[in-house]
Scaffold this active site. Structure first.
Site, short mmCIF file in Angstrom:
data_model
loop_
_atom_site.label_atom_id
_atom_site.label_comp_id
_atom_site.label_asym_id
_atom_site.label_seq_id
_atom_site.Cartn_x
_atom_site.Cartn_y
_atom_site.Cartn_z
N HIS A 220 10.20 -26.34 -75.84
CA HIS A 220 11.48 -25.73 -75.52
C HIS A 220 11.42 -24.22 -75.60
O HIS A 220 11.74 -23.55 -74.62
CB HIS A 220 12.68 -26.28 -76.29
CG HIS A 220 13.90 -25.62 -75.74
ND1 HIS A 220 14.47 -26.01 -74.57
CD2 HIS A 220 14.54 -24.49 -76.10
CE1 HIS A 220 15.43 -25.17 -74.25
NE2 HIS A 220 15.49 -24.24 -75.16
N TYR A 224 12.17 -20.07 -73.15
CA TYR A 224 12.77 -18.77 -73.47
C TYR A 224 11.72 -17.67 -73.45
O TYR A 224 12.05 -16.51 -73.19
CB TYR A 224 13.55 -18.84 -74.79
CG TYR A 224 14.83 -19.59 -74.54
CD1 TYR A 224 15.89 -18.96 -73.89
CD2 TYR A 224 14.94 -20.94 -74.80
CE1 TYR A 224 17.02 -19.66 -73.54
CE2 TYR A 224 16.07 -21.65 -74.47
CZ TYR A 224 17.11 -20.99 -73.83
OH TYR A 224 18.24 -21.69 -73.48
N HIS A 373 13.25 -25.69 -61.14
CA HIS A 373 12.95 -24.72 -60.08
C HIS A 373 14.05 -23.67 -59.95
O HIS A 373 13.81 -22.58 -59.47
CB HIS A 373 12.69 -25.41 -58.74
CG HIS A 373 11.32 -26.04 -58.68
ND1 HIS A 373 11.08 -27.32 -59.12
CD2 HIS A 373 10.12 -25.56 -58.27
CE1 HIS A 373 9.79 -27.59 -58.98
NE2 HIS A 373 9.19 -26.55 -58.47
N ARG A 435 10.53 -38.49 -61.09
CA ARG A 435 9.74 -37.28 -60.84
C ARG A 435 8.26 -37.63 -60.98
O ARG A 435 7.92 -38.75 -61.35
CB ARG A 435 10.12 -36.17 -61.81
CG ARG A 435 9.72 -36.46 -63.23
CD ARG A 435 10.18 -35.37 -64.19
NE ARG A 435 9.29 -34.21 -64.16
CZ ARG A 435 9.07 -33.42 -65.21
NH1 ARG A 435 9.65 -33.67 -66.37
NH2 ARG A 435 8.27 -32.38 -65.13
N ARG A 436 7.39 -36.67 -60.70
CA ARG A 436 5.94 -36.82 -60.88
C ARG A 436 5.44 -38.09 -60.20
O ARG A 436 4.65 -38.84 -60.77
CB ARG A 436 5.57 -36.90 -62.36
CG ARG A 436 6.18 -35.84 -63.19
CD ARG A 436 5.72 -35.92 -64.62
NE ARG A 436 5.30 -34.60 -65.06
CZ ARG A 436 4.92 -34.30 -66.28
NH1 ARG A 436 4.87 -35.22 -67.20
NH2 ARG A 436 4.54 -33.09 -66.59
C1 HEM Z 1 6.65 -22.81 -52.98
C2 HEM Z 1 7.68 -23.21 -53.64
C3 HEM Z 1 7.68 -24.48 -54.46
C4 HEM Z 1 7.84 -25.76 -54.02
C5 HEM Z 1 8.07 -26.21 -52.59
C6 HEM Z 1 7.74 -26.63 -55.17
C7 HEM Z 1 7.85 -28.01 -55.14
C8 HEM Z 1 7.72 -28.85 -56.23
C9 HEM Z 1 7.97 -30.25 -56.24
C10 HEM Z 1 8.42 -31.08 -55.05
C11 HEM Z 1 7.73 -30.72 -57.49
C12 HEM Z 1 7.92 -32.14 -58.00
C13 HEM Z 1 6.72 -32.96 -57.80
C14 HEM Z 1 6.84 -34.28 -58.51
O1 HEM Z 1 7.57 -34.40 -59.52
O2 HEM Z 1 6.18 -35.23 -58.05
C15 HEM Z 1 7.30 -29.61 -58.28
C16 HEM Z 1 6.96 -29.68 -59.62
C17 HEM Z 1 6.80 -28.57 -60.43
N1 HEM Z 1 6.94 -27.25 -60.06
FE1 HEM Z 1 7.21 -26.56 -58.17
N2 HEM Z 1 7.52 -25.87 -56.29
C18 HEM Z 1 7.50 -24.55 -55.90
C19 HEM Z 1 7.34 -23.44 -56.73
C20 HEM Z 1 7.27 -23.50 -58.10
C21 HEM Z 1 7.32 -22.36 -58.97
C22 HEM Z 1 7.48 -20.92 -58.53
C23 HEM Z 1 7.20 -22.83 -60.24
C24 HEM Z 1 7.22 -22.12 -61.57
C25 HEM Z 1 6.95 -20.89 -61.77
C26 HEM Z 1 7.06 -24.27 -60.17
C27 HEM Z 1 6.85 -25.10 -61.25
C28 HEM Z 1 6.76 -26.47 -61.18
C29 HEM Z 1 6.48 -27.32 -62.31
C30 HEM Z 1 6.25 -26.89 -63.75
C31 HEM Z 1 6.51 -28.64 -61.84
C32 HEM Z 1 6.34 -29.91 -62.67
C33 HEM Z 1 4.98 -30.44 -62.61
C34 HEM Z 1 4.90 -31.74 -63.37
O3 HEM Z 1 5.86 -32.53 -63.35
O4 HEM Z 1 3.87 -31.94 -64.04
N3 HEM Z 1 7.11 -24.64 -58.85
N4 HEM Z 1 7.31 -28.46 -57.50
CU LIG Z 2 14.40 -27.45 -73.67
#
Ligand code: HEM
Ligand SMILES: [Cu+2]
Ligand SMILES: [Cu+2]
Lengths: 545, 162
Positions: A220, A224, A373, A435-436
């Site tokens: 958590h 921050y 996001h 998700r995931r």
């Molecule tokens: C280009 C723009 C982006 C798109 C289209 C995008 C799309 C996605 C999608 C669809 C997921 C979900 C996938 C799933 O749960 O199966 C995801 C997960 C995630 N995204 Fe993005 N994302 C973008 C940019 C970012 C940015 C800028 C960050 C953070 C700085 C970020 C951090 C994360 C994180 C931490 C996850 C979770 C991964 C996990 O569940 O292990 N994303 N993203």
């Molecule tokens: Cu939290």
């Protein structure tokens, strides 16, 4: 001025941006998979074996690497420029950078070799290569060392300036780093005691419930750690960029102290649905989480009031007329202001997540990526882009490649993110889509999900374009042949009123002591309970991907 | 003391009251309406949990649904990569079912459509929640925690018969 610090900051930002480029590129691919366009088989040639390996890269690079590198670089820079005092131990700060890069490489290699497809949360007993864990641990240790370099500089400044109040930006930067040092005790315990010995084969079993509890002890407050540097800019810099002043400087100081106090003792709100955490402690953390909304709401008031001062100073009148007169032609301002708006939506969703009962509805559904996001993917990332629009030109001593491209970048991010997060939120809330998950091929995916998945995919593609605009601008700036005619100054907001804040807002001991006491009270009993029932029975699983 | 603008002070008071109301609503729903999240049951050894005779999850799959009284059931579901066992459960409408889950390998999730049942499933731990089914129909239960490359295929169905 401070040429060494400039170079150091440039390195941190550069590494962070390369990471985000690679990690970000996978985002649109995930969205395409969800609507049935699976490009992953074509990517096996470049060594990407699965959606989930890609998701690990996306999570690790975006949210662990991009954020941490940008933050340590930006805060080191801001601290020096706010104190007007160069680093006392630059070697220490360089050591921080090198340790972080070594850790990054060490973690990245197994990820790229598909030996660590365990996502960025690496919940045991999924077991990655030990290098993955050791590498991530080194990134954290490197960030600590960067913090020490900042603290030593701050201490030297205090000795040289007895009786002078710490400038707001420096105070906030040091509080953020201090919070991070305390918060990462959880992840350190998880890695050093439980995971690393187990992944090296020195012990046979692990306790997944205890590991999760340590993980979320840090998990958590890490949000921050990402957010407070954006707040440093919103309070300390944006009011000046908007042509105004900081409405209430003492309140800004109070807010940062409250975040030190309250960021950590709330981690169980990520574990409401965990089996072996007693309900009573979940409720305690739920209540503490609510109190954590107070500093955020104070921020909303103070920052908006400061923006209003700017809009009115620029000739805006009437109830809302000041909004129109804000400097919307300045991309640094626009990016950060749009980031604030997206973040506000994220904050409202956060209230839902924190609510002990509503959490049941949305936990681990697509609502959650919809939420974060908006927060880390926009409130933080788009703010950092906005900072980069003045900071990278300053570091490179070259003008920004194009204001127009930067403005387009900000607005496309805004629109793309609204679409994507709206689709994801509703998918989670109304349909419970997990998700995931490779939703494009999940047997239970229903036709009702399609319109929302398409909306989100459209948003994802717009975001991908927006990302390309950002990188065009960064490369165009760094490789430009022009040089700046006059040096860019770090924006520093003046307080509206000259009253200095009371002494208790510039005094570390009471706040640090209170923070530690609150952690012991909120986490002590549950940790004692879990450790006295230690269940080191789970062997590792490393062949599931 | 610190000087605070009166509008800011009113804002602070207002938002604090709002949060107190939200917090009270959450507490009331948890305590007064018997609202539930998982709580400790017992800690076990995942290496032997599926061994016959060692635990209810070691029993034959067909015997994991148990009728305790008319319309009152309990079911022991074992989560493993990448299936729930049993993955089809039939109960008559009006039944109250208590779900007991554990994992014999990695972490999984369990969310049952149309109910408030949503929990993490960890090896070494037992997750328990109860729901009543008043509407006939087919309800999916889906694994919502990443558990390897087959994660998206992991689900089952609860069939409530009229
Ligand atoms: C280009 C723009 C982006 C798109 C289209 C995008 C799309 C996605 C999608 C669809 C997921 C979900 C996938 C799933 O749960 O199966 C995801 C997960 C995630 N995204 Fe993005 N994302 C973008 C940019 C970012 C940015 C800028 C960050 C953070 C700085 C970020 C951090 C994360 C994180 C931490 C996850 C979770 C991964 C996990 O569940 O292990 N994303 N993203
Ligand atoms: Cu939290
Ligand atoms: Cu799964």
């Amino acid at each position: 001025m401070y040429a060494g610090t400039k170079k150091l900051t440039g390195w941190y930002l550069g590494v962070g941006m390369v990471a985000l480029f690679i990690g970000g590129a996978l985002g649109p691919l995930q969205k395409l998979e969800h609507v049935g366009i699976n490009v992953y088989p074509a990517l096996t040639n470049v060594g990407l074996n699965s959606y989930y390996q890609g998701l690990t890269i996306h999570g690790v690079l975006n949210v662990l690497v991009w954020t941490t590198f940008f933050i340590v670089g930006f805060l080191t820079f801001a601290n020096v420029h706010s104190l007007k005092r160069d680093l006392t131990h630059p070697k220490l700060n360089w050591a921080s950078l090198i340790i972080m890069i070594v850790g990054l490489v060490m973690a990245a290699v197994p990820v790229l070799l598909n030996l660590a497809t365990v996502l960025f949360t690496f919940y045991p007993p999924l077991m990655a290569s030990p290098y993955y864990y050791i590498g991530l641990t080194l990134v954290v240790i490197g960030s600590w060392v960067g913090g020490w370099g900042m603290f030593l500089t701050y201490r030297a400044w205090r000795k040289e300036n007895p009786g002078v109040q710490t400038p707001l930006i420096a105070l906030a930067s040091n509080i953020t780093m201090a919070m991070w040092q305390i918060a990462t005790v959880g992840i350190a315990a998880e890695m050093l005691w439980l995971i690393i010995p187990w992944s090296l084969g020195l012990v046979d079993g692990i306790d997944p419930q205890l590991a999760r509890t340590f993980f979320w002890f840090t998990g958590h407050p890490i949000v921050y750690f990402w957010l407070l540097p954006a707040y440093v800019a919103w309070y300390g810099m944006v009011p000046q960029q908007a042509g105004g002043k900081l409405f209430s400087e003492p309140m800004a100081r109070l807010v940062f102290w409250l975040f030190l106090l309250l960021s950590i003792p709330v981690g169980l709100h990520h574990q409401y649905l965990d089996p072996s955490v007693p309900q009573g402690w979940k409720v305690v953390h739920a209540v503490l989480t609510y109190s954590l909304f107070i500093p955020s709401l104070l921020t909303a008031f103070n920052v908006i009031a400061s923006l209003e001062l700017g809009g009115r100073a620029r000739g805006g009148t009437g109830l809302l007329g000041w909004i129109r007169t804000l400097p919307w032609d300045n991309p640094s301002f626009t990016a950060q202001n749009l980031a604030m708006i997206l973040f506000a939506f994220g904050g409202i969703g956060g209230l839902t997540n924190a609510s002990y009962n509503l959490n049941l509805v949305i936990h681990n559904t697509m609502w959650v990526p919809g939420h974060f996001h908006l927060t880390v993917g926009s409130g933080v990332t788009l703010t950092f882009f906005g900072i980069a629009y003045w900071l990278v030109p300053k570091l490179a001593n070259k003008p920004l490649f194009s204001n127009k491209v930067a403005l387009w970048q900000s607005w496309t991010w805004f629109v793309g993110m609204l679409l994507m997060s709206n689709g994801l939120h509703i998918l989670g809330l109304n349909f419970g889509s997990p998700r995931r998950t490779m939703l494009g091929v999940a047997p239970y995916a229903s036709a009702d999900w399609q319109p929302l998945l398409i909306e989100a995919a459209l948003g994802g593609i717009i975001l991908g374009v927006s990302g390309l605009l950002f990188y065009t601008n960064m490369l165009g700036t760094v490789f430009s042949k022009k040089t700046l005619t006059e040096e860019i100054e770090m924006p520093v907001a003046e307080p509206l009123e000259a009253h200095p804040a009371p002494a208790w807002l510039d005094s570390w001991r009471p706040w640090v002591v209170a923070t530690l006491v609150l952690i012991v009270v909120s986490y002590g009993p549950i940790l004692v309970y879990l450790i006295s029932n230690l269940n080191l029975t789970s062997p590792g699983f490393n062949k599931l991907w | 003391m610190m000087h605070i603008d009166s509008r800011e002070r009113n804002f602070i008071i207002g938002t604090t009251i709002l949060l107190l109301i939200f917090g009270a609503a959450v507490l009331v729903s948890s305590f007064a309406f018997g609202f539930q999240v998982p709580a400790p049951v017992e800690r076990i050894d995942p290496k032997v949990v599926a061994t016959p005779g060692q635990s209810p999850w070691g029993d034959p799959v067909a015997e994991r649904l148990r009728e305790l009284a008319p319309n009152k059931y309990e079911v022991y579901i074992l989560a493993q990569a990448w299936a729930f066992q049993p993955n089809q459960i039939r109960v008559p409408v009006g039944s109250t079912v208590t779900f007991y889950l554990t994992s014999k390998d990695v972490q999984h999730g369990f969310r049952l459509d149309g109910t408030n049942i949503n929990m993490m499933v960890l090896p070494g731990e037992v997750s328990r929640l109860t729901a009543t089914f008043d509407e006939p129909g087919e309800y999916n239960f889906i694994c919502h925690e990443y558990c390897g490359v087959g994660h998206h295929t992991m689900y089952g169905q609860l069939i409530v018969e009229p």
